[in-house]
Design a protein around this motif. Structure first.
Motif, PDB file in Angstrom:
ATOM      1  N   CYS A  41       0.526  -1.025  -0.368  1.00  0.00           N
ATOM      2  CA  CYS A  41       0.182   0.147   0.348  1.00  0.00           C
ATOM      3  C   CYS A  41       0.707   1.429   0.119  1.00  0.00           C
ATOM      4  O   CYS A  41       1.706   1.804   0.414  1.00  0.00           O
ATOM      5  N   HIS A  44       0.232   3.725   3.253  1.00  0.00           N
ATOM      6  CA  HIS A  44       0.008   3.678   4.929  1.00  0.00           C
ATOM      7  C   HIS A  44       2.383   2.854   4.648  1.00  0.00           C
ATOM      8  O   HIS A  44       2.827   3.222   5.321  1.00  0.00           O
ATOM      9  N   CYS A  63      -7.563  -0.684   0.057  1.00  0.00           N
ATOM     10  CA  CYS A  63      -6.048  -1.710   0.621  1.00  0.00           C
ATOM     11  C   CYS A  63      -6.544  -1.793   1.859  1.00  0.00           C
ATOM     12  O   CYS A  63      -7.391  -1.869   2.882  1.00  0.00           O
ATOM     13  N   CYS A  67      -4.796   0.255   5.919  1.00  0.00           N
ATOM     14  CA  CYS A  67      -6.363   2.048   6.512  1.00  0.00           C
ATOM     15  C   CYS A  67      -6.957   1.064   5.945  1.00  0.00           C
ATOM     16  O   CYS A  67      -8.322   2.054   6.781  1.00  0.00           O
TER      17      CYS A  67
HETATM   18 ZN   LIG Z   1      -3.016   1.253   3.253  1.00  0.00          ZN
END
Ligand SMILES: [Zn+2]
Length: 316
Positions: A41, A44, A63, A67
């Motif tokens: 991701c 993050h 995600c 997330c």
């Molecule tokens: Zn994420």
């Protein structure tokens, strides 16, 4: 009425998530399988290779790990740090108008024209005296003051009678000056600092362009005020200042590129309150350490020896 090229529906139909990710240099780790892009991701910053999925045919992303959320292209841009829906729309429109030009996230967040439409950078260079006694009392050498474009300003205007500190965007482009007032009456009335009107403070980190590479390798110390950045630079410690105590999502994202973030806020109630808050925001994406300074002391009140000692375990 929103102009047609800025309408959310139009942007959602015409700008792909893949385009936005590519423009921000975030596609390298993603793999294409059928109708999907899959990879770690980029929001993050985790390393799970199945965390982030883009459904290309529907122009949606999700995600599945930290997330735990997803959405359309507008939501993606918002989460990349472009703040309001209107700012995200403006960014997408800029991508749509120049498909060849890859506007990176970092360029856009630091571009005042997009980050804050009303802010106009002041690019003129002021002649400043780096040998000002005020700076000497802060332990800032004239060579450091010159490098950071800081000193006493003896002319008229915004910085009159103050110590001026030049401000830059994340790439080192000048934005204007912050003025540290010296007149005790003015300080009582208006506070110590005067910042340019509508400065997009939440999109900046003071000193970032001086230490971006170093901080990505070694880590970075976060202080409130430019003096701390200069003092730490003299000790070859990469440091940035928030110009206050509040940490924005954009600043948070920039900081988490560093392997370690050391929070060293002022030893006053504002600094004490902000430390756990900032630590909480950063801790999901990087290692955070905190240095609590003695009551009433700021980083620039410490001697070099005391600064080194304060950082000995936090930033070896
Ligand atoms: Zn994420």
């Amino acid at each position: 009425m929103i102009p047609h090229h800025l309408s959310f529906d139009y942007l959602k139909r015409t700008i792909t998530i893949e385009h936005v990710l590519a423009a921000n240099g975030l596609t390298a780790a993603l793999k294409r399988t059928g109708n999907r892009l899959v990879g770690p991701c980029p929001l993050h910053g985790g390393d799970n290779p199945n965390a982030f999925v883009v459904q290309l045919d529907r122009n949606l992303w999700y995600c599945f790990t930290r997330c735990g959320t997803g959405g359309d292209v507008i939501e993606l841009v918002r989460r990349l740090g472009h703040g309001s829906y209107n700012q995200a729309a403006e960014y997408l429109a800029s991508l749509g108008q120049c498909p060849q030009k890859a506007y990176a996230f970092s360029t856009v967040v630091s571009s005042p024209a997009v980050a804050s439409p009303a802010f106009t950078p002041y690019t003129r260079h002021l002649h400043l005296d780096p040998t000002a006694p005020f700076l000497a009392r802060k332990g800032i050498h004239p060579a450091t003051a010159s490098r950071f474009d800081t000193g006493a300003y003896r002319g008229p205007g915004f910085c009159a009678g103050s110590i001026a500190v030049r401000l830059h965007d994340l790439h080192g482009q000048p934005l204007g000056y912050a003025a540290r007032r010296l007149d005790p009456d003015l300080i009582r009335q208006h506070g110590k600092w005067k910042l340019p009107p509508r400065l997009p403070k939440s999109h900046l980190l003071y000193g970032y362009h001086h230490c971006a590479d170093d901080s990505r390798n070694r880590g970075v110390v976060v202080v409130e005020c430019p003096w701390g950045v200069m003092r730490l630079a003299q000790l070859a410690v990469p440091a940035v200042a928030l110009l206050g105590t509040s940490l924005s999502a954009v600043q948070c994202r920039l900081l988490t590129r560093a392997p370690t973030v050391v929070l060293m806020f002022d030893g006053d109630p504002a600094g004490r309150q902000a430390t756990p808050r900032a630590s909480h925001m950063l801790a999901s994406a990087t290692t955070v350490r905190t240095v609590l300074l003695p009551d009433g002391l700021d980083p620039d009140d410490l001697t070099d020896g005391q600064l080194r000692e304060a950082l000995r375990t936090a930033f070896p």
